[in-house]
Design a protein around this motif. Structure first.
Motif, PDB file in Angstrom:
ATOM      1  N   UNK A 148       0.878  -1.166   0.000  1.00 55.65           N
ATOM      2  CA  UNK A 148       0.000   0.000   0.000  1.00 55.65           C
ATOM      3  C   UNK A 148       0.916   1.216   0.000  1.00 55.65           C
ATOM      4  N   UNK A 149       1.403   1.584  -1.192  1.00 54.58           N
ATOM      5  CA  UNK A 149       2.276   2.749  -1.313  1.00 54.58           C
ATOM      6  C   UNK A 149       1.429   3.995  -1.097  1.00 54.58           C
ATOM      7  N   UNK A 150       1.820   4.819  -0.105  1.00 53.66           N
ATOM      8  CA  UNK A 150       0.959   5.924   0.325  1.00 53.66           C
ATOM      9  C   UNK A 150       1.591   7.296   0.157  1.00 53.66           C
ATOM     10  N   UNK A 151       2.900   7.371  -0.089  1.00 57.65           N
ATOM     11  CA  UNK A 151       3.541   8.672  -0.215  1.00 57.65           C
ATOM     12  C   UNK A 151       4.844   8.555  -0.969  1.00 57.65           C
ATOM     13  N   UNK A 152       5.314   9.694  -1.511  1.00 60.83           N
ATOM     14  CA  UNK A 152       6.595   9.720  -2.214  1.00 60.83           C
ATOM     15  C   UNK A 152       7.130  11.138  -2.207  1.00 60.83           C
ATOM     16  N   UNK A 153       8.455  11.260  -2.165  1.00 60.44           N
ATOM     17  CA  UNK A 153       9.099  12.570  -2.213  1.00 60.44           C
ATOM     18  C   UNK A 153      10.485  12.408  -2.809  1.00 60.44           C
ATOM     19  N   UNK A 154      10.827  13.260  -3.776  1.00 58.41           N
ATOM     20  CA  UNK A 154      12.157  13.235  -4.363  1.00 58.41           C
ATOM     21  C   UNK A 154      13.034  14.255  -3.661  1.00 58.41           C
ATOM     22  N   UNK A 155      14.166  13.793  -3.152  1.00 55.73           N
ATOM     23  CA  UNK A 155      15.122  14.668  -2.480  1.00 55.73           C
ATOM     24  C   UNK A 155      16.521  14.191  -2.823  1.00 55.73           C
ATOM     25  N   UNK A 156      17.321  15.074  -3.409  1.00 54.65           N
ATOM     26  CA  UNK A 156      18.663  14.687  -3.802  1.00 54.65           C
ATOM     27  C   UNK A 156      18.621  13.599  -4.851  1.00 54.65           C
ATOM     28  N   UNK A 157      19.391  12.549  -4.637  1.00 52.93           N
ATOM     29  CA  UNK A 157      19.448  11.462  -5.604  1.00 52.93           C
ATOM     30  C   UNK A 157      18.460  10.357  -5.347  1.00 52.93           C
ATOM     31  N   UNK A 158      17.501  10.580  -4.432  1.00 57.80           N
ATOM     32  CA  UNK A 158      16.545   9.538  -4.074  1.00 57.80           C
ATOM     33  C   UNK A 158      15.111   9.954  -4.363  1.00 57.80           C
ATOM     34  N   UNK A 173       7.133   0.904   5.831  1.00 52.68           N
ATOM     35  CA  UNK A 173       8.515   0.831   5.368  1.00 52.68           C
ATOM     36  C   UNK A 173       8.879   2.073   4.575  1.00 52.68           C
ATOM     37  N   UNK A 174      10.183   2.350   4.523  1.00 49.74           N
ATOM     38  CA  UNK A 174      10.753   3.341   3.623  1.00 49.74           C
ATOM     39  C   UNK A 174      11.378   2.584   2.459  1.00 49.74           C
ATOM     40  N   UNK A 175      11.078   3.019   1.251  1.00 51.05           N
ATOM     41  CA  UNK A 175      11.634   2.393   0.053  1.00 51.05           C
ATOM     42  C   UNK A 175      12.381   3.476  -0.719  1.00 51.05           C
ATOM     43  N   UNK A 176      13.699   3.371  -0.780  1.00 52.46           N
ATOM     44  CA  UNK A 176      14.519   4.358  -1.469  1.00 52.46           C
ATOM     45  C   UNK A 176      14.802   3.901  -2.892  1.00 52.46           C
ATOM     46  N   UNK A 177      14.403   4.739  -3.857  1.00 53.41           N
ATOM     47  CA  UNK A 177      14.644   4.468  -5.269  1.00 53.41           C
ATOM     48  C   UNK A 177      15.713   5.421  -5.792  1.00 53.41           C
ATOM     49  N   UNK A 178      16.494   4.960  -6.752  1.00 53.12           N
ATOM     50  CA  UNK A 178      17.486   5.804  -7.402  1.00 53.12           C
ATOM     51  C   UNK A 178      16.756   6.783  -8.327  1.00 53.12           C
ATOM     52  N   UNK A 179      16.844   8.082  -8.021  1.00 54.35           N
ATOM     53  CA  UNK A 179      16.055   9.079  -8.743  1.00 54.35           C
ATOM     54  C   UNK A 179      16.398   9.123 -10.228  1.00 54.35           C
ATOM     55  N   UNK A 180      17.679   9.009 -10.570  1.00 55.22           N
ATOM     56  CA  UNK A 180      18.076   9.064 -11.977  1.00 55.22           C
ATOM     57  C   UNK A 180      17.524   7.869 -12.745  1.00 55.22           C
ATOM     58  N   UNK A 181      17.576   6.686 -12.136  1.00 51.39           N
ATOM     59  CA  UNK A 181      17.022   5.506 -12.804  1.00 51.39           C
ATOM     60  C   UNK A 181      15.506   5.602 -12.927  1.00 51.39           C
TER      61      UNK A 181
END
Length: 304
Positions: A148-158, A173-181
């Motif tokens: 149940x993904x409920x939020x997202x925010x781009x900051x720096x490279x994530x 949970x926190x799920x960190x994605x590579x922003x460039x990818x």
């Protein structure tokens, strides 16, 4: 306690669908771009845009042309849902950035997202482009269980996602994605497991004797993230457990957590640092079923 100041109700110029109210009753996420505020209206599903200042009514924007808002409840689990809205970019076809709308992932039919280009003035520039999140969400569900993904925010490279652990057992949970990818994936129209950097289970504690779970997120310029969380199920009365507003450090550690005055159900947040203070705009769901949701303002007693 956080003092809330009412700014406006989320009224629309006209009903998005004939026979529906001319206001937003339930909304997820909040993004401020230029002089506009954007949120995802849930029933029926559409993007709603409101002027930042004043109380002029907003307007709705179609996301999926083939979406049928009045289909039977038995089919709802196979229809798109977009609970997460954040600003990303720039990317190909969107030199001024874009709005990314992500699905909750609560069922296999809810793995389709969308991206909408922004103009230099913060207005929308073009139609929504579909984004296939099925490969990414399949991998995340293997690691975290029911999504149940409920939020997202781009900051720096994530690009940091917030997983809402609804129900029992549920995993926040926190799920960190590579922003460039992620940006390259959006250009290709699909997000896969290669964008994931790290996943971390998270415990927010309790409010009103009920477990707190994430509901929305917004980035700060230095890599921190403001989030909202609510105790219990978002479908219950806000008096059941209430909501909180918090701040996470760039590494994900908690820096601040406080509750608003009175019982409210917070489902969207936009955060800014202005004049040395952290200021937030918040979406508060109505306590009365068909009444409009509202926009609230507050200043956090947290380091700017």
């Amino acid at each position: 306690m956080i003092h809330l100041t009412a700014r406006r109700t989320l009224d629309l110029e006209a009903p998005f669908v004939s026979g529906r109210p001319s206001h937003v009753t339930s909304a997820s996420s909040l993004v401020r771009v230029g002089n506009w505020l954007y949120t995802v209206a849930e029933e029926p599903l559409h993007l709603a845009a409101f002027p930042l200042d004043g109380d002029e009514p907003g307007h709705g924007v179609v996301l999926f042309a083939n979406h049928q808002p009045d289909e039977p409840v038995s089919l709802k689990s196979s229809t798109p849902d977009l609970e997460v809205l954040c600003q990303v970019g720039p990317l190909s076809g969107a030199p001024h950035g874009a709005l990314l709308l992500l699905p909750s992932g609560r069922s296999e039919g809810r793995h389709r997202g969308a991206v909408m280009a922004l103009g230099a003035d913060g207005t929308l520039a073009g139609e929504a482009r579909s984004v296939d999140c099925s490969a990414l969400y399949t991998q995340l569900s293997r690691e975290l269980g029911p999504l149940h993904i409920a939020g997202a925010a781009q900051a720096g490279g994530l690009l940091r996602l917030l997983q809402r652990g609804s129900g029992e057992p549920g995993t926040d949970a926190l799920v960190d994605l590579d922003a460039e990818r992620v940006l390259r994936g959006l250009e290709a129209g699909a997000l896969g497991p290669d964008v994931v950097r790290m996943t971390r289970r998270w415990e927010l504690g309790q409010a009103g004797g009920m477990r707190l779970t994430f509901t929305a997120a917004s980035p700060l310029p230095d890599g921190r993230m403001v989030f909202t969380a609510t105790a219990g199920n978002p479908g219950t009365s806000p008096a059941a457990g209430g909501s909180v507003v918090g701040v996470l450090a760039p590494d994900g550690s908690p820096l601040f957590l406080d509750a608003p005055e009175g019982p409210v159900l917070l489902t969207g947040v936009d955060a800014r640092v202005e004049q040395g203070r952290v200021h937030v705009l918040l979406i508060s769901a109505s306590e009365v079923g068909a009444s409009p949701a509202s926009l609230q303002a507050a200043t956090l007693d947290a380091p700017a």
